[in-house]
Design a protein around this motif. Structure first.
Motif, PDB file in Angstrom:
ATOM      1  N   ASP A   1       2.364   2.345  -1.909  1.00  0.00           N
ATOM      2  CA  ASP A   1       3.282   1.658  -0.976  1.00  0.00           C
ATOM      3  C   ASP A   1       3.459  -0.174  -1.555  1.00  0.00           C
ATOM      4  O   ASP A   1       3.169  -0.061  -2.647  1.00  0.00           O
ATOM      5  N   ARG A   2       3.344  -1.142  -0.486  1.00  0.00           N
ATOM      6  CA  ARG A   2       3.051  -2.316  -0.846  1.00  0.00           C
ATOM      7  C   ARG A   2       4.301  -2.763  -1.679  1.00  0.00           C
ATOM      8  O   ARG A   2       4.045  -3.718  -2.493  1.00  0.00           O
ATOM      9  N   ARG A   3       5.291  -2.311  -1.458  1.00  0.00           N
ATOM     10  CA  ARG A   3       6.805  -2.558  -2.104  1.00  0.00           C
ATOM     11  C   ARG A   3       6.804  -4.261  -1.925  1.00  0.00           C
ATOM     12  O   ARG A   3       7.315  -4.875  -2.625  1.00  0.00           O
ATOM     13  N   GLU A   4       7.047  -4.504  -0.595  1.00  0.00           N
ATOM     14  CA  GLU A   4       7.449  -5.845  -0.155  1.00  0.00           C
ATOM     15  C   GLU A   4       6.438  -6.672  -0.750  1.00  0.00           C
ATOM     16  O   GLU A   4       6.827  -7.851  -1.286  1.00  0.00           O
ATOM     17  N   GLU A   5       5.226  -6.681  -0.320  1.00  0.00           N
ATOM     18  CA  GLU A   5       4.077  -7.454  -0.969  1.00  0.00           C
ATOM     19  C   GLU A   5       4.182  -7.796  -2.382  1.00  0.00           C
ATOM     20  O   GLU A   5       4.037  -8.843  -2.911  1.00  0.00           O
ATOM     21  N   THR A   6       4.251  -6.459  -3.071  1.00  0.00           N
ATOM     22  CA  THR A   6       4.384  -6.664  -4.658  1.00  0.00           C
ATOM     23  C   THR A   6       5.547  -7.545  -5.145  1.00  0.00           C
ATOM     24  O   THR A   6       5.244  -8.464  -5.873  1.00  0.00           O
TER      25      THR A   6
END
Length: 384
Positions: free
Chosen positions: A22-27
């Motif tokens: 995941d971590r799409r937004e943070e990435t």
């Protein structure tokens, strides 16, 4: 089954590839900061995956025009340690071969005498020791290094410093922080990503208006990956290796690990090892015991020198007390001393990173597996 070097779950090292979850937004947020030269301050507890996130974004943006310099400040115990590590990271990131490293060190550190030591791999493994007496002038020359090299080579540079809160432990730390901020804020070709795991120290350094790094850049916390994403990930990783796990058991893994990335990966790994074809509830319990075994030496080290008052305070939290510690009944039951002692206990345990503030008036154990270990293996054996 997977090949032996394709472990379905990875922990204790940087996570990349399809095991990065995941971590799409943070990435995307961090990627945009790197691309547009925005300074970033990133905070998360240990084992939440911040280093893996930064490394992933570094790999996404690095090219001939954007170079990434990375250093870990955890081992730095003084200004000179930091300056040496900083110079090494910058020169390594902006040079392609060892003779260019040496040339850059001589060219851009003109007033210093750099000694370059090579490891077994001379192409990638080297360090710089600077022979100098610490002074504002020599420190400033090194701190200007990334801007000078970036400007000379027509590139942009992102400097990523892990465990940056270590700077707060240096002798005369505030003076050093002022020097860092005063120089770095004037850089036009360089941006900085400063991240750390000690929440209270990082918050003090970057959110307290009396500290030099106040409002230095985009400040954000790395939160937990959602339970739904974790459950889907765990089930998928089992399936890819020819095994199965029910969503309910994957959910149990998430709840025990409190969605801390490294702990979810480690606990899932132990369950996977125990599972023959389909995971059972007893496999999860077995894995929990192995997780506690694996972390017990660290937990003993963290708690063995705590005072009776400090251990009693942790016990109160374990047993569900998260506020109201100065109440007479709580003081008496948990033998916490006087009401005046509570502030000292909170301060000392927070400084040791053993407890954290969840809301302005409530506390919790910082590490969910430490909390489980205390509950099952320490306080369980004591008289109530």
């Amino acid at each position: 089954m997977a090949r032996t070097f394709d472990a379905p779950f990875v922990f204790g090292v940087r996570v990349e590839g399809d095991v990065f979850t995941d971590r799409r937004e943070e990435t995307e947020r961090l990627k945009m900061n790197f691309l547009y030269g925005v300074n970033t301050i990133l905070i998360s507890p240990r084992r939440m995956g911040k280093t893996s996130l930064v490394d992933k974004v570094c790999a996404l943006v690095a090219n001939e025009e954007i170079k990434i310099a990375r250093m870990d400040a955890f081992g730095c115990r003084s200004e000179q340690d930091f300056i040496n590590a900083f110079a090494t990271a910058v020169i390594r990131a902006t040079s392609n071969k060892w003779d260019e490293w040496i040339e850059n060190a001589k060219l851009f550190l003109s007033r210093l005498v750099p000694k370059i030591s090579f490891g077994q791999d001379p192409i990638n493994d080297f360090s710089i020791a600077l022979e100098y007496n610490a002074s504002p002038q020599t420190t400033e020359e090194v701190l200007q290094l990334p801007e000078l090299i970036a400007k000379e080579k027509g590139i942009r540079l992102v400097v990523c410093i892990d465990e940056f809160q270590q700077v707060g432990e240096f002798s005369d730390s505030l003076t050093f922080q002022k020097r860092l901020r005063g120089i770095w804020q004037l850089h036009n070709h360089v941006s900085y990503c400063l991240y750390g795991s000690k929440k209270h120290l990082m918050e003090t350094m970057f959110q307290n208006s009396s500290y030099p790094f106040y409002r230095f850049g985009d400040f954000f916390y790395l939160g937990k990956i959602s339970e739904a994403d974790w459950v889907a990930y765990i089930c998928e990783r089992f399936q890819k290796t020819g095994k199965r796990i029910a969503p309910e058991l994957a959910q149990a893994i998430c709840q025990v690990a409190d969605r801390y990335s490294s702990y979810v990966q480690q606990l899932s790994w132990f369950v996977w090892l125990k599972t023959q074809e389909e995971a059972q509830a007893e496999d999860v319990q077995f894995a929990i015991d192995r997780l506690l075994d694996a972390n017990e030496p660290l937990f003993i080290q963290q708690t063995e020198e705590l005072s009776s008052y400090q251990m009693n305070f942790l016990r109160a939290i374990i047993e569900g007390i998260d506020s109201g510690f100065t109440q007479s009944a709580v003081l008496a039951k948990y033998r916490l001393g006087t009401a005046a002692n509570i502030a000292r206990l909170k301060k000392s345990l927070t400084a040791k990173d053993l407890i954290t503030t969840t809301t302005p008036k409530t506390l919790a154990i910082s590490d969910p597996i430490l909390a489980l270990w205390l509950k099952q293996r320490v306080f369980k054996t004591r008289c109530m």
